[in-house]
Design an enzyme around this catalytic site. Structure first.
Site, PDB file in Angstrom:
ATOM      1  N   ASP A   1       0.835  -1.201   0.000  1.00 24.51           N
ATOM      2  CA  ASP A   1       0.000   0.000   0.000  1.00 24.51           C
ATOM      3  C   ASP A   1       0.874   1.257   0.000  1.00 24.51           C
ATOM      4  OD1 ASP A   1      -2.363   1.839   1.071  1.00 24.51           O
ATOM      5  OD2 ASP A   1      -3.221  -0.099   0.559  1.00 24.51           O
TER       6      ASP A   1
ATOM      7  N   HIS B   1      -3.305   5.827   4.032  1.00 26.72           N
ATOM      8  CA  HIS B   1      -4.113   4.671   3.628  1.00 26.72           C
ATOM      9  C   HIS B   1      -3.556   3.365   4.201  1.00 26.72           C
ATOM     10  CE1 HIS B   1      -5.984   1.906   0.547  1.00 26.72           C
ATOM     11  NE2 HIS B   1      -6.981   2.752   0.696  1.00 26.72           N
TER      12      HIS B   1
ATOM     13  N   SER C   1     -11.624  -0.455   0.239  1.00 30.30           N
ATOM     14  CA  SER C   1     -10.264  -0.588   0.772  1.00 30.30           C
ATOM     15  C   SER C   1     -10.273  -1.012   2.230  1.00 30.30           C
ATOM     16  CB  SER C   1      -9.517   0.748   0.662  1.00 30.30           C
ATOM     17  OG  SER C   1      -9.121   1.020  -0.650  1.00 30.30           O
TER      18      SER C   1
END
Length: 385
Positions: free
Chosen positions: A137, A177, A340
């Protein structure tokens, strides 16, 4: 809702070699211009076939990238299809270098912006065996939940997130994220050992070749029980990239790969989630499909994906207070929405079962996704709450 055209314009402005292609009408994809990816064993054959347009060859970890001369103006999608062969059976494993990305509402990443949250109690670790989870990620930022663990100390420098790459004093579109995903995983499986690898930037953009390189790195590190991929893309022909498929298959049958289904509200197959060997995860909102979540025959499971709470970065942006609240002052916690964040909920449940019952990840995944033990929804798969 975000203006997708504006977001796309910004992406193309920042990444000058990015290109929109639409080999299938109404089904666009993003690729790197003048690049094709080839599986290692097919590299020499492909290089010979593209000799007239050839510029350079780059042997990466697990994949070869061939660059073509820009003045030749080669349609890399058409070339890839020709080299691979017509029909259902491919001759060579070749693909354009698809862009994997996660800008809000651009197919893989968050469906909205993160919102500051009050502190969340730290997950309580229990005396279970360790389960390793690879998170490919944006990287990891330090957080009280894990910054003192040995697994984080071993890798913290190489996986550090970049929060404001363009130096505009605001968080980049997808900064934090990876940290957020790690927090969701730890809430479900506090004893998880997370192996992080940065494959997309804080703007939410990366390459298929970056993901393949990370998968190859993971294999040579001894692998992981579970791989979390909250990223992805649409392919130019809506078929799986054979190069990505090989990289995932190379992890072996003992590794479980879980990936997000995407945020377009579409049934168009989204990769790598739509691969047969991957568990595709959609998002729920109050028991029904979240409005942004992709769906379809290729989706295996679904989990809550709206206003998910988790660990986040520390950052104070320039926005003024509104009704006494600062909308961009983050103190390590946030809520966020998207497939996600449904994905690590499923990966975390699999890891928790494997840890608590001393099962392999594959055995745990079979139990968690057993449709006879849990309710299912059409086009969304098994419900994981």
């Amino acid at each position: 809702m975000f203006d997708q055209e504006v977001r796309l314009e910004r992406l193309l402005a920042r990444h000058r070699d990015a290109q929109i292609v639409e080999a299938l009408p109404g089904r666009p994809a993003l690729i790197r211009r003048d690049q094709i990816l080839v599986a290692d064993h097919d590299a020499s054959a492909a290089e010979e076939l593209v000799r007239r347009w050839y510029d350079s060859r780059h042997d990466e970890h697990g994949v070869t990238r061939l660059r073509l001369r820009a003045p030749a103006k080669v349609d890399v999608c058409e070339l890839s299809a020709t080299l691979a062969g017509e029909g259902r059976h491919r001759r060579l494993s070749v693909s354009p270098n698809h862009i994997v990305h996660g800008q809000p509402m651009w197919w893989s990443g968050p469906a909205d912006l993160p919102r500051p949250s009050a502190p969340i109690p730290a997950p309580e670790a229990t005396a279970h065996r360790d389960v390793s989870i690879a998170v490919l990620d944006t990287g990891l930022s330090p957080h009280p939940w894990y910054e003192g663990t040995d697994w984080y100390m071993e890798q913290r420098e190489e996986v550090a997130e970049v929060l404001d790459a363009d130096l505009d004093f605001e968080l980049d579109a997808q900064a934090g994220h990876g940290t957020f995903i790690a927090g969701v995983l730890l809430q479900h499986c506090p004893t998880a050992r997370i192996l992080a690898r940065r494959v997309i930037g804080g703007d939410g953009v990366g390459d298929e070749v970056d993901v393949i390189r990370a998968l190859s790195w993971l294999k040579h590190q001894g692998g992981a029980d579970i791989v979390n991929l909250s990223i992805g893309c649409y392919t130019f022909d809506d078929r799986p990239s054979p190069v990505m498929s090989r990289a995932i298959s190379a992890l072996g049958r003992r590794t479980v790969v879980v990936a997000c289904a995407g945020n377009s509200g579409s049934d168009r197959p989204f990769f790598p989630a739509a691969l047969k060997a991957v568990i595709a995860v959609a998002a729920l909102d109050s028991g029904d499909r979240a409005w942004f979540s992709n769906y379809g025959w290729w989706v295996d499971a679904c989990a809550p994906g709206v206003s998910v709470p988790s660990a986040y970065v520390r950052f104070d942006g320039p926005k003024p207070r509104v009704n006494g609240l600062d909308p961009d002052a983050f103190n390590g916690y946030a809520t966020w929405s998207g497939t996600s964040f449904a994905t690590p909920a499923v990966a975390g449940r699999i890891a928790a079962l494997a840890a608590s019952q001393d099962l392999s990840a594959v055995e745990a995944a079979d139990q968690v996704l057993d449709p006879h033990s849990s309710p299912t929804l059409p086009d969304l798969g098994v419900i994981i709450l």
